[in-house]
Design a protein around this motif. Sequence first.
Motif, mmCIF file in Angstrom:
data_model
loop_
_atom_site.group_PDB
_atom_site.id
_atom_site.type_symbol
_atom_site.label_atom_id
_atom_site.label_comp_id
_atom_site.label_asym_id
_atom_site.label_seq_id
_atom_site.Cartn_x
_atom_site.Cartn_y
_atom_site.Cartn_z
ATOM 1 N N SER A 1 13.030 7.161 0.018
ATOM 2 C CA SER A 1 13.088 5.963 0.839
ATOM 3 C C SER A 1 11.639 5.609 1.176
ATOM 4 C CB SER A 1 13.934 6.170 2.085
ATOM 5 O OG SER A 1 13.418 7.214 2.867
ATOM 6 N N VAL A 2 11.401 4.367 1.564
ATOM 7 C CA VAL A 2 10.031 3.875 1.743
ATOM 8 C C VAL A 2 9.834 3.306 3.136
ATOM 9 C CG1 VAL A 2 8.349 2.159 0.946
ATOM 10 C CG2 VAL A 2 9.742 3.393 -0.717
ATOM 11 N N VAL A 3 8.703 3.644 3.730
ATOM 12 C CA VAL A 3 8.238 3.023 4.965
ATOM 13 C C VAL A 3 6.919 2.332 4.624
ATOM 14 C CG1 VAL A 3 7.380 3.413 7.308
ATOM 15 C CG2 VAL A 3 9.339 4.741 6.447
ATOM 16 N N MET A 4 6.878 1.033 4.780
ATOM 17 C CA MET A 4 5.631 0.290 4.573
ATOM 18 C C MET A 4 4.855 0.299 5.890
ATOM 19 S SD MET A 4 5.475 -0.450 1.406
ATOM 20 C CE MET A 4 3.970 -1.406 1.484
ATOM 21 N N ALA A 5 3.646 0.830 5.848
ATOM 22 C CA ALA A 5 2.836 1.021 7.056
ATOM 23 C C ALA A 5 1.919 -0.158 7.343
ATOM 24 C CB ALA A 5 2.012 2.295 6.922
ATOM 25 N N GLY A 6 1.913 -1.171 6.478
ATOM 26 C CA GLY A 6 0.997 -2.285 6.667
ATOM 27 C C GLY A 6 -0.396 -1.907 6.191
ATOM 28 N N PRO A 7 -1.399 -2.691 6.562
ATOM 29 C CA PRO A 7 -2.771 -2.413 6.118
ATOM 30 C C PRO A 7 -3.400 -1.271 6.929
ATOM 31 C CG PRO A 7 -2.745 -4.403 7.445
ATOM 32 C CD PRO A 7 -1.317 -3.947 7.317
ATOM 33 N N ARG A 8 -3.210 -0.055 6.486
ATOM 34 C CA ARG A 8 -3.688 1.129 7.217
ATOM 35 C C ARG A 8 -4.597 2.007 6.370
ATOM 36 N NH1 ARG A 8 -0.617 1.990 12.013
ATOM 37 N NH2 ARG A 8 -2.372 3.297 12.591
ATOM 38 N N GLY A 9 -5.131 1.471 5.258
ATOM 39 C CA GLY A 9 -6.026 2.268 4.431
ATOM 40 C C GLY A 9 -5.304 3.435 3.792
ATOM 41 N N HIS A 10 -5.951 4.594 3.773
ATOM 42 C CA HIS A 10 -5.399 5.769 3.099
ATOM 43 C C HIS A 10 -4.553 6.644 4.029
ATOM 44 C CE1 HIS A 10 -5.005 8.348 -0.318
ATOM 45 N NE2 HIS A 10 -5.731 9.330 0.170
ATOM 46 N N LEU A 11 -4.177 6.098 5.177
ATOM 47 C CA LEU A 11 -3.319 6.806 6.135
ATOM 48 C C LEU A 11 -3.875 8.187 6.468
ATOM 49 C CD1 LEU A 11 0.042 5.618 4.601
ATOM 50 C CD2 LEU A 11 -0.877 4.916 6.817
ATOM 51 N N ASN A 12 -5.156 8.178 6.806
ATOM 52 C CA ASN A 12 -5.872 9.414 7.138
ATOM 53 C C ASN A 12 -6.557 9.246 8.495
ATOM 54 O OD1 ASN A 12 -7.939 7.653 6.482
ATOM 55 N ND2 ASN A 12 -8.502 8.701 4.594
ATOM 56 N N ALA A 13 -7.549 10.058 8.788
ATOM 57 C CA ALA A 13 -8.223 9.991 10.090
ATOM 58 C C ALA A 13 -8.853 8.620 10.326
ATOM 59 C CB ALA A 13 -9.279 11.088 10.189
ATOM 60 N N PRO B 1 14.596 16.722 -6.033
ATOM 61 C CA PRO B 1 15.905 17.326 -5.768
ATOM 62 C C PRO B 1 16.214 17.503 -4.278
ATOM 63 C CG PRO B 1 14.355 19.025 -6.372
ATOM 64 C CD PRO B 1 13.614 17.719 -6.479
ATOM 65 N N PHE B 2 15.481 16.802 -3.419
ATOM 66 C CA PHE B 2 15.686 16.868 -1.972
ATOM 67 C C PHE B 2 15.326 15.497 -1.402
ATOM 68 C CE2 PHE B 2 11.912 19.320 -3.346
ATOM 69 C CZ PHE B 2 10.920 18.392 -3.043
ATOM 70 N N PRO B 3 15.795 15.195 -0.187
ATOM 71 C CA PRO B 3 15.466 13.892 0.414
ATOM 72 C C PRO B 3 13.957 13.754 0.622
ATOM 73 C CG PRO B 3 17.208 14.995 1.656
ATOM 74 C CD PRO B 3 16.675 15.996 0.675
ATOM 75 N N SER B 4 13.491 12.533 0.523
ATOM 76 C CA SER B 4 12.063 12.281 0.729
ATOM 77 C C SER B 4 11.843 10.878 1.264
ATOM 78 C CB SER B 4 11.280 12.483 -0.573
ATOM 79 O OG SER B 4 11.748 11.615 -1.582
ATOM 80 N N VAL B 5 10.747 10.741 1.997
ATOM 81 C CA VAL B 5 10.316 9.453 2.539
ATOM 82 C C VAL B 5 8.865 9.260 2.141
ATOM 83 C CG1 VAL B 5 9.912 8.090 4.624
ATOM 84 C CG2 VAL B 5 11.852 9.676 4.541
ATOM 85 N N ALA B 6 8.578 8.140 1.499
ATOM 86 C CA ALA B 6 7.204 7.796 1.140
ATOM 87 C C ALA B 6 6.681 6.775 2.140
ATOM 88 C CB ALA B 6 7.143 7.231 -0.274
ATOM 89 N N VAL B 7 5.497 7.035 2.683
ATOM 90 C CA VAL B 7 4.849 6.096 3.600
ATOM 91 C C VAL B 7 3.675 5.492 2.835
ATOM 92 C CG1 VAL B 7 3.737 5.777 5.834
ATOM 93 C CG2 VAL B 7 5.553 7.505 5.568
ATOM 94 N N ILE B 8 3.698 4.173 2.716
ATOM 95 C CA ILE B 8 2.754 3.470 1.855
ATOM 96 C C ILE B 8 2.000 2.419 2.646
ATOM 97 C CG2 ILE B 8 2.605 1.949 -0.163
ATOM 98 C CD1 ILE B 8 5.179 3.398 -1.174
ATOM 99 N N SER B 9 0.698 2.391 2.452
ATOM 100 C CA SER B 9 -0.169 1.384 3.064
ATOM 101 C C SER B 9 -0.350 0.232 2.074
ATOM 102 C CB SER B 9 -1.522 2.015 3.395
ATOM 103 O OG SER B 9 -2.457 1.036 3.759
ATOM 104 N N SER B 10 -0.463 -0.963 2.598
ATOM 105 C CA SER B 10 -0.631 -2.129 1.718
ATOM 106 C C SER B 10 -2.054 -2.260 1.185
ATOM 107 C CB SER B 10 -0.227 -3.412 2.456
ATOM 108 O OG SER B 10 -1.046 -3.602 3.602
ATOM 109 N N ASP B 11 -2.996 -1.506 1.747
ATOM 110 C CA ASP B 11 -4.385 -1.615 1.288
ATOM 111 C C ASP B 11 -5.027 -0.245 1.043
ATOM 112 O OD1 ASP B 11 -4.639 -0.801 3.926
ATOM 113 O OD2 ASP B 11 -6.181 -2.264 4.432
ATOM 114 N N ASP B 12 -4.239 0.668 0.489
ATOM 115 C CA ASP B 12 -4.739 2.011 0.197
ATOM 116 C C ASP B 12 -5.766 1.924 -0.932
ATOM 117 O OD1 ASP B 12 -5.120 4.688 -0.623
ATOM 118 O OD2 ASP B 12 -3.069 5.217 -0.072
ATOM 119 N N PRO B 13 -6.989 2.415 -0.714
ATOM 120 C CA PRO B 13 -8.006 2.325 -1.760
ATOM 121 C C PRO B 13 -7.738 3.236 -2.963
ATOM 122 C CG PRO B 13 -8.854 3.576 0.089
ATOM 123 C CD PRO B 13 -7.516 3.031 0.513
ATOM 124 N N TYR B 14 -6.797 4.162 -2.840
ATOM 125 C CA TYR B 14 -6.523 5.097 -3.934
ATOM 126 C C TYR B 14 -5.226 4.817 -4.677
ATOM 127 C CZ TYR B 14 -10.358 7.416 -1.710
ATOM 128 O OH TYR B 14 -11.593 7.682 -1.160
#
Length: 179
Positions: free
Chosen positions: A147-159, A118-131
Amino acid sequence: MNPTRVLLLPGWQDSGPEHWQSRWERLHGDERVRQHDWHWPKRGDWMARLDEVLLQDDAPAVLAAHSLGCQLVAAWAAHSQHTGRVKGALLVAPPDTEREDMPPQLHGWRPIRRGRLPFPSVAVISSDDPYGAAERSLQMAQDWGSSVVMAGPRGHLNAESGLGDWPEGRELVKGLAGA
């Protein structure tokens, strides 16, 4: 007018000191929503805790979720009476908790809540997320109306993804705060 606060919603087992959420907490004073049990997360308990933190302050909030925190946002939004306090949500690396190989600690997060947020949102997705396969994450984002932002091959977008302070993510939060 109260300034918008950023609530950090870590995933399973919390976010370590070099995770972008921990860095934002130190750099920007964002507030981490601390769960009572990071190792055996119960969806209802996590949802109640988010409500509790939102009600501690009248300021509107932007939710900055990582991993299981994304599933928290979707489940919470489907049930809470307080969604009007949220200006938007950043949903980073949503995991597929319906996968057969998910640890038993996460089985209580099935089925994935797929209603439109019920509010705006942006999903950031990695192409090679192991989860979560990118296709599944994209479907979740579509179901949530994100809305979607494709981050490329960045794993789980963590440290381990080398994001550092992740200024690109911070810009997305600023956009949601101004929405």
